[in-house]
Structures are given as C-alpha cells and as structure tokens.
Design a protein around this motif. Structure first.
Motif, PDB file in Angstrom:
ATOM      1  N   GLU A   1      19.015 -16.114   2.080  1.00  0.00           N
ATOM      2  CA  GLU A   1      19.435 -15.792   0.520  1.00  0.00           C
ATOM      3  C   GLU A   1      18.348 -14.800   0.149  1.00  0.00           C
ATOM      4  OE1 GLU A   1      22.288 -16.383  -1.132  1.00  0.00           O
ATOM      5  OE2 GLU A   1      22.896 -17.192   0.683  1.00  0.00           O
TER       6      GLU A   1
ATOM      7  N   ARG B   1      19.988 -20.303  -6.980  1.00  0.00           N
ATOM      8  CA  ARG B   1      18.543 -19.988  -7.677  1.00  0.00           C
ATOM      9  C   ARG B   1      18.638 -20.304  -8.996  1.00  0.00           C
ATOM     10  NH1 ARG B   1      17.227 -14.815  -5.037  1.00  0.00           N
ATOM     11  NH2 ARG B   1      18.764 -14.479  -3.357  1.00  0.00           N
TER      12      ARG B   1
ATOM     13  N   SER C   1      23.597 -24.700   1.043  1.00  0.00           N
ATOM     14  CA  SER C   1      23.936 -23.695  -0.166  1.00  0.00           C
ATOM     15  C   SER C   1      22.719 -23.556  -0.779  1.00  0.00           C
ATOM     16  CB  SER C   1      25.063 -23.885  -1.288  1.00  0.00           C
ATOM     17  OG  SER C   1      26.338 -23.998  -0.772  1.00  0.00           O
TER      18      SER C   1
END
Length: 182
Positions: A130, A153, A150
C-alpha cells in the motif's frame, strides 16, 4: 491406457459441453453471490462444484442428469446459506468469520496475529504493497473474512471503515490481542 473407445471420447465431449453450459446457466440464475471470494465455506462450495463437474464429465457411471442435479443441489444449498446469512445474524455468525484486527492505531496486535497464524512479515508485506513506510500512519490492518489483508490509513474519526472490526477493549492495549476471533 491411452485410448478406450470413440464412444468414450464422444461422451466426454457431449457431457462436458452440456454440463458446462448447465453450470453457467445455474450460476447466472443463482446470482453473483454463489461464487464469491468471502470465506472458507464459499471455497468449499467452489471446490465441490469443480469436483462434481469433473466427475460428471469423466466418470462413465455418473449420468448427465445425476451430475446436473448434484450441481443444482450445491448451488441451491449455497443460495440458501447466503439467503439465511443475510437475514439472520446468528446464522451468519455460524457460517461466516469476522474480520480480525492485526494492527490497531499503529500497534501490532500479537494475540490476533497468533490466533490467525499471520506473521509480522505478512503484515509488513501488505503495508508495503500500500506504499506505507510506518505503522503509525495506519488506523488498522485487518485480516478480512476472505483471507486477504486490508490496510486502512489514518482518516477522519468516525468514518465507519472499521465498524465491523473489533477493537481492543477498555483497559487493554492493542498488544493484549483483544480482538474477536474469526
């Protein structure tokens, strides 16, 4: 043996084509949720469908009608399970897992990592994928019900992204590993 008979080859061609066509029709009729990437239960159904289709095509003792009935039964059962899961929380809890918090507010949750058999290296790989360099930049890392990881942020408070994911309880730190099990 390399070759039994022309009738055996013809049976595979005819039964395979008809079974494949019927499976496509069954899956279209049953809806998108029949073959989803949700959890282990769905994986079992997917593997069972493949195994049934294979047996139908290659096993001479399985009649086309029996194989098609078996495919339709598996799809109907899967449809029934997903239908009940949408309508009953207790049934959903029985057949589906919950997402598991692996990182909470930039801190690893070791208990959850151990219970879910996820290594710190796997968490770091997902974080790097990511483009994140520091865990403190994250609100959470979640092991989803389908086994994927997953990365969430930091964002505005109350954005709802983690509404279905358990957080460490009061008086416990993220390192206590107080997330729900999946």
């Amino acid at each position: 043996m390399f070759f039994d008979s022309w009738s055996g080859l013809l049976r595979v061609l005819v039964a395979g084509t008809l079974a494949y066509g019927a499976l496509i029709v069954f899956l279209r009729v049953s809806g998108k949720r029949t073959l989803t990437k949700l959890n282990a239960f769905d994986l079992v159904v997917t593997v069972a469908l493949g195994s049934t289709l294979s047996s139908l095509i290659l096993t001479k003792s399985v009649a086309l009608s029996e194989g098609l009935l078996a495919l339709a039964l598996l799809i109907a059962l899967q449809y029934g399970i997903t239908w009940l899961s949408v309508r009953s929380q207790s049934f959903r809890d029985l057949v589906k897992s919950e997402p598991t918090l692996l990182v909470h507010r930039g801190q690893l949750v070791p208990g959850a990592l151990r219970r879910q058999r996820v290594t710190v290296e796997e968490v770091w790989a997902a974080v790097r994928a990511e483009g994140v360099a520091d865990l403190s930049d994250l609100a959470a890392v979640v092991l989803e019900t389908d086994g994927s990881i997953s990365v969430v942020r930091q964002g505005p408070p109350g954005d709802g992204t983690l509404a279905d994911v358990a957080r460490p309880g009061p008086g416990r730190s993220a390192s206590d590993g107080a997330s729900r099990q999946s």
